[in-house]
Design a protein around this motif. Structure first.
Motif, PDB file in Angstrom:
ATOM      1  N   ASN A 175       0.787  -1.221  -0.090  1.00 43.98           N
ATOM      2  CA  ASN A 175       0.211   0.015  -0.087  1.00 43.98           C
ATOM      3  C   ASN A 175       0.786   1.265   0.057  1.00 43.98           C
ATOM      4  O   ASN A 175       0.432   2.208  -0.290  1.00 43.98           O
ATOM      5  N   LEU A 176       1.994   1.487   0.575  1.00 42.46           N
ATOM      6  CA  LEU A 176       2.986   2.301   0.542  1.00 42.46           C
ATOM      7  C   LEU A 176       3.484   2.997  -0.605  1.00 42.46           C
ATOM      8  O   LEU A 176       3.745   4.011  -0.763  1.00 42.46           O
ATOM      9  N   LEU A 177       3.221   2.055  -1.500  1.00 41.67           N
ATOM     10  CA  LEU A 177       3.517   2.625  -2.993  1.00 41.67           C
ATOM     11  C   LEU A 177       2.632   3.740  -3.533  1.00 41.67           C
ATOM     12  O   LEU A 177       2.931   4.507  -4.179  1.00 41.67           O
ATOM     13  N   PRO A 214      -9.492  -2.163  -8.110  1.00 46.67           N
ATOM     14  CA  PRO A 214      -9.248  -0.805  -8.874  1.00 46.67           C
ATOM     15  C   PRO A 214      -7.816  -0.565  -8.772  1.00 46.67           C
ATOM     16  O   PRO A 214      -7.206  -0.124  -9.873  1.00 46.67           O
ATOM     17  N   GLY A 215      -7.329  -0.550  -7.510  1.00 46.91           N
ATOM     18  CA  GLY A 215      -5.947  -0.077  -7.430  1.00 46.91           C
ATOM     19  C   GLY A 215      -5.012  -0.956  -8.131  1.00 46.91           C
ATOM     20  O   GLY A 215      -3.925  -0.693  -8.760  1.00 46.91           O
ATOM     21  N   ALA A 216      -5.263  -2.350  -8.653  1.00 42.25           N
ATOM     22  CA  ALA A 216      -4.498  -3.029  -9.288  1.00 42.25           C
ATOM     23  C   ALA A 216      -4.416  -2.823 -10.575  1.00 42.25           C
ATOM     24  O   ALA A 216      -3.499  -2.767 -11.239  1.00 42.25           O
ATOM     25  N   PHE A 217      -5.588  -2.096 -11.226  1.00 39.64           N
ATOM     26  CA  PHE A 217      -5.575  -1.656 -12.341  1.00 39.64           C
ATOM     27  C   PHE A 217      -4.853  -0.085 -12.641  1.00 39.64           C
ATOM     28  O   PHE A 217      -4.032   0.030 -13.559  1.00 39.64           O
ATOM     29  N   VAL A 218      -4.844   0.470 -11.460  1.00 38.15           N
ATOM     30  CA  VAL A 218      -4.118   1.708 -11.541  1.00 38.15           C
ATOM     31  C   VAL A 218      -2.604   1.426 -11.364  1.00 38.15           C
ATOM     32  O   VAL A 218      -1.823   2.141 -12.198  1.00 38.15           O
ATOM     33  N   PHE A 233       2.713   6.349  -6.358  1.00 34.96           N
ATOM     34  CA  PHE A 233       1.677   6.308  -7.290  1.00 34.96           C
ATOM     35  C   PHE A 233       0.263   6.704  -6.708  1.00 34.96           C
ATOM     36  O   PHE A 233      -0.459   6.080  -6.087  1.00 34.96           O
ATOM     37  N   ILE A 234      -0.015   8.128  -6.980  1.00 37.59           N
ATOM     38  CA  ILE A 234      -1.373   8.742  -6.465  1.00 37.59           C
ATOM     39  C   ILE A 234      -2.452   7.958  -6.941  1.00 37.59           C
ATOM     40  O   ILE A 234      -2.620   7.609  -8.127  1.00 37.59           O
ATOM     41  N   GLY A 235      -3.296   7.473  -5.989  1.00 42.51           N
ATOM     42  CA  GLY A 235      -4.513   6.509  -6.384  1.00 42.51           C
ATOM     43  C   GLY A 235      -4.556   5.233  -6.412  1.00 42.51           C
ATOM     44  O   GLY A 235      -5.250   4.556  -6.376  1.00 42.51           O
ATOM     45  N   TYR A 236      -3.001   4.631  -6.179  1.00 44.31           N
ATOM     46  CA  TYR A 236      -2.785   3.270  -5.989  1.00 44.31           C
ATOM     47  C   TYR A 236      -3.238   2.887  -4.443  1.00 44.31           C
ATOM     48  O   TYR A 236      -2.919   3.632  -3.718  1.00 44.31           O
ATOM     49  N   SER A 237      -3.605   1.453  -4.381  1.00 47.11           N
ATOM     50  CA  SER A 237      -3.889   0.801  -3.188  1.00 47.11           C
ATOM     51  C   SER A 237      -3.845  -0.407  -3.391  1.00 47.11           C
ATOM     52  O   SER A 237      -4.282  -0.939  -4.672  1.00 47.11           O
ATOM     53  N   VAL A 238      -4.170  -1.456  -2.457  1.00 43.49           N
ATOM     54  CA  VAL A 238      -3.874  -2.942  -2.632  1.00 43.49           C
ATOM     55  C   VAL A 238      -5.439  -3.158  -2.726  1.00 43.49           C
ATOM     56  O   VAL A 238      -6.070  -3.400  -1.770  1.00 43.49           O
TER      57      VAL A 238
END
Ligand SMILES: Cc1cc2nc3c(=O)[nH]c(=O)nc-3n(C[C@H](O)[C@H](O)[C@H](O)COP(=O)(O)OP(=O)(O)OC[C@H]3O[C@@H](n4cnc5c(N)ncnc54)[C@H](O)[C@@H]3O)c2cc1C
Lengths: 102, 615
Positions: A54-56, A68-72, A60-65
């Protein structure tokens, strides 16, 4: 061409990198890699899913585990990978003294 | 050269001379062929003794040059047979397959000798001769000393009459097609070696060959009668003795007939297939001393064959056998009826050609025919191939200057002679002894065709034939043809275009990565990436800045997410990236070059397996 000169041509030839292709390969690895890592954590599940990955989100703004985050992440990973691959190709070619061919 | 050639004179009715005349005739140029002997074909003649036909050695017809195959088809289409090849090695009364096969060699040599050969091979692989100066070192380095000693040494020394340690390693290397790394990789990866696209094995000279029904002489007799019918006469029994020239032009040649009369033959263009040594000494006025000295330094190996007629239908099934047994002098035995059944008048009989390689100063060269036949008979009996009382008749044929010798200095002598001959453009020297080159019929013929085309305005470099393996596409010199005719340029066949493309891919794939460049590129990108990631976190701020990225401090000494850490990380990630790239490129290069060298070694070994044929 004689066998000897052909051999020398191979042994002395210095590979030139196709920066475009290298960017593409790194993009695939970066985007695909991040997508697979995210998806793997989601499928595995658990109380605190992907705490570290998740720390990424810092970069990478908008990224989460999350799905939807996987696609971002796929997008971010691909873009970052492409930039890194392209930069390596360009710098390499500059140093060996040939213009890069994208 | 002028295109208005009216009359050409060709010295020698061997394959080179007759083919030159044939090519001239096709283009409407008349020629007179002068032949010293009473038979056409030169070394490629067929002798007829009481209905038994035999060659000087055995002449396989095989050429990679389409043009030559076309000429052969043109001259004797239906009379050309396609023959299977069988030739084995006779050693210690055992027949060994050729090329050598492990199982058969093991049975023939016994377990102990086979183990010793294996050990000697392994030893050579671990401790090869550093320098490959001579034939012995060259072959031993590839097959091991013991195998060389049994299967290469005796035969080679019989043929060339000098110890293998005195034969230059270059000579062996020239006989083996030296595949380039690219070719070796292409053959290994794309299966170019010996297979067609649909996977069929390409038959090579090792498997089968063409042979005229009545021996090689048939080809040259047909060629001669073909020429004769077009008004191009072959004058037999005319030995050229003098070549008169002035102002850089041959004016005429003088030939002596069998009655001792000297006759003059003039022409615009002259082609000579006689040995260069003789040619130079016949020039009138004589060439400078250094040219004569160079010509007189050219050496030749002579050859004779003892032919025995035997009252037995089957002796051995081979076309010929290599005789490695050191206790006999003969080097090879030809079984002519296995070349073509029509080589014997009666199929219940066999004729064997026992081949002896000699110098004309050797005692045996001067022996009477009877004494030589006796020697041949005794040796064949010693080899346990025949019984003494089976021999009905015998004859001997001697062939002087059968093999041009490649000694250490022959090339420089040739250069001197060529420089002199270049000053006389209407005289072209062609063929085997005409060029002092170890030419086969096809090479000899090709020089004849090119020389004939040269007088019609083409610019072929006839000295380039049989220098490189792929001589057939590369012999046109760079200069443009100056005659009226355009020389058609061959289209590159599709297969060639394909292999050029695949070679380019192979070259690109196997080219080396520059370790310094890859190291620097990766170092730079890693350094900047870490620097940017660190600064991004610092700028973002927060209670505890970048605790996780700081964990990199385990690997990058002193690194943390801070401004000083960002610069330290920049340097350390740069160094780390550099090392990674440098080592990675080195490893990849090493793997690739080990792999290509392995493929090359395998291909070289494969190419050397028919080495005996090339001795
Ligand atoms: C043992 C052996 C085996 C061979 N096996 C093969 C084989 O399997 N396949 C293959 O393709 N090739 C083979 N060859 C090679 C082949 O024989 C030659 O390449 C070919 O014969 C050379 O042709 P040429 O016309 O250049 O010369 P030659 O055949 O030597 O002909 C030259 C002619 O010129 C004549 N001549 C010489 N001096 C004079 C003069 N002063 N005046 C007039 N006439 C003269 C000679 O009498 C002769 O007829 C073999 C050669 C040898 C020795």
């Amino acid at each position: 061409m004689s066998a000897r000169s052909a051999d020398q041509e191979v042994s002395h030839a210095i590979a030139r990198m196709k920066a475009g292709i290298l960017a593409f390969i790194f993009a695939m690895l970066g985007g695909g890699g991040l997508f697979v890592m995210t998806a793997w954590l989601l499928i595995k599940g658990g109380p605190q899913v992907g705490k570290t990955l998740n720390l990424l989100g810092h970069f990478f703004i908008g990224y989460s585990v999350s799905w939807p985050g996987a696609f971002v992440g796929l997008l971010y990973g691909a873009v970052t990978g492409a930039i890194i691959g392209w930069c390596i190709g360009i710098v390499y070619n500059r140093i060996v003294g040939v213009p890069s061919a994208s | 050269m002028s295109t208005e050639v009216k009359n050409a004179v060709v010295i020698g009715a061997g394959p080179a001379g007759l083919t030159a005349a044939y090519e001239l005739a096709k283009n409407g140029i008349r020629s007179t062929i002068l032949e010293a002997d009473q038979l056409v074909g030169g070394i490629s003649r067929t002798v007829n003794y009481k209905g038994y036909r035999f060659d000087i050695g055995g002449h396989r017809f095989f050429s990679k040059v389409p043009l030559i195959n076309e000429v052969w088809d043109d001259i004797i289409d239906e009379d050309m047979l396609l023959r299977p090849r069988l030739s084995r090695i006779l050693y210690r009364n055992h027949f060994f397959d050729y090329p050598l096969q492990a199982k058969n060699a093991l049975t023939g040599l016994g377990l102990f000798e086979a183990c010793m050969i294996g050990l000697s091979f392994a030893r050579t692989k671990v401790f090869p001769s550093r320098q490959e100066r001579n034939f012995e070192e060259w072959v031993s380095n590839r097959f091991g000393y013991r195998l060389y000693n049994i299967f290469f040494k005796t035969y080679t020394e019989k043929v060339w009459g000098i110890p293998c340690t005195e034969i230059s390693a270059d000579w062996a290397a020239q006989r083996i097609k030296n595949l380039s790394l690219v070719e070796a990789v292409r053959n290994a990866l794309l299966g170019g070696g010996g297979k067609t696209k649909d996977g069929k094995i390409i038959t090579t000279l090792i498997d089968e060959f063409k042979y005229p029904r009545l021996g090689p002489g048939m080809m040259w007799e047909c060629c001669q009668s073909n020429l004769e019918s077009q008004g191009n006469h072959t004058k037999m029994g005319r030995r050229v003795e003098r070549i008169r020239h002035s102002h850089g032009k041959v004016e005429c040649v003088y030939a002596r007939d069998e009655n001792g009369e000297l006759e003059e033959f003039s022409g615009d263009q002259f082609f000579s297939t006689m040995p260069l040594r003789e040619l130079v000494n016949m020039m009138d006025p004589a060439p400078p001393d250094e040219v004569i000295k160079a010509a007189n330094s050219l050496a030749y190996r002579d050859y004779l064959t003892v032919v025995l007629m035997i009252k037995r239908a089957e002796i051995f099934p081979d076309n010929w056998i290599y005789i490695h047994s050191p206790e006999v002098k003969m080097g090879r035995i030809q079984n002519y009826k296995n070349w073509s059944p029509e080589m014997v008048p009666d199929y219940s009989r066999t004729s064997l050609g026992l081949e002896y390689f000699l110098w004309d100063v050797d005692d045996e060269w001067t022996w009477s025919d009877d004494r030589l036949i006796d020697l041949g008979l005794k040796e064949t009996v010693t080899l346990k191939l025949i019984e003494e009382n089976e021999v009905e008749d015998g004859t001997v044929v001697r062939m002087k200057k059968a093999y041009p010798i490649y000694d250490q200095h022959y090339q420089s002598h040739l250069d001197v002679i060529r420089r002199y001959l270049d000053t006389i453009p209407n005289l072209q020297t062609i063929g085997r002894n005409g060029q002092h080159r170890y030419n086969n019929q096809d090479h000899s013929m090709l020089t004849g065709i090119y020389a004939a085309r040269n007088v019609m305005g083409a610019k072929y470099n006839i000295w380039a034939v049989n220098v490189e393996k792929e001589y057939h596409e590369e012999t046109v010199s760079d200069e443009k043809a100056t005659g009226d005719r355009m020389i058609p340029r061959r289209l590159v066949p599709d297969d060639d275009a394909e292999s050029v493309a695949s070679d380019a891919v192979i070259r690109a794939a196997f080219a080396k990565l520059d370790p310094f460049a890859l190291g620097s590129a990766m170092g730079l990108v890693f350094a900047i990436s870490l620097f940017l990631a660190t600064t991004a976190l610092i700028l973002k701020g927060g209670e505890v800045v970048g605790p996780h990225l700081s964990l990199l401090g385990h690997y990058l000494i002193g690194y943390k997410v801070s401004w000083s850490g960002a610069f330290l990380g920049l340097i350390e990630a740069g160094i780390g990236g550099f090392l990674l790239g440098y080592v990675g490129a080195g490893l990849r290069n090493w793997t690739m070059s080990s792999y290509t060298n392995l493929l090359k070694r395998r291909a070289d070994l494969d190419e050397s397996k028919d080495l005996l044929d090339k001795v």
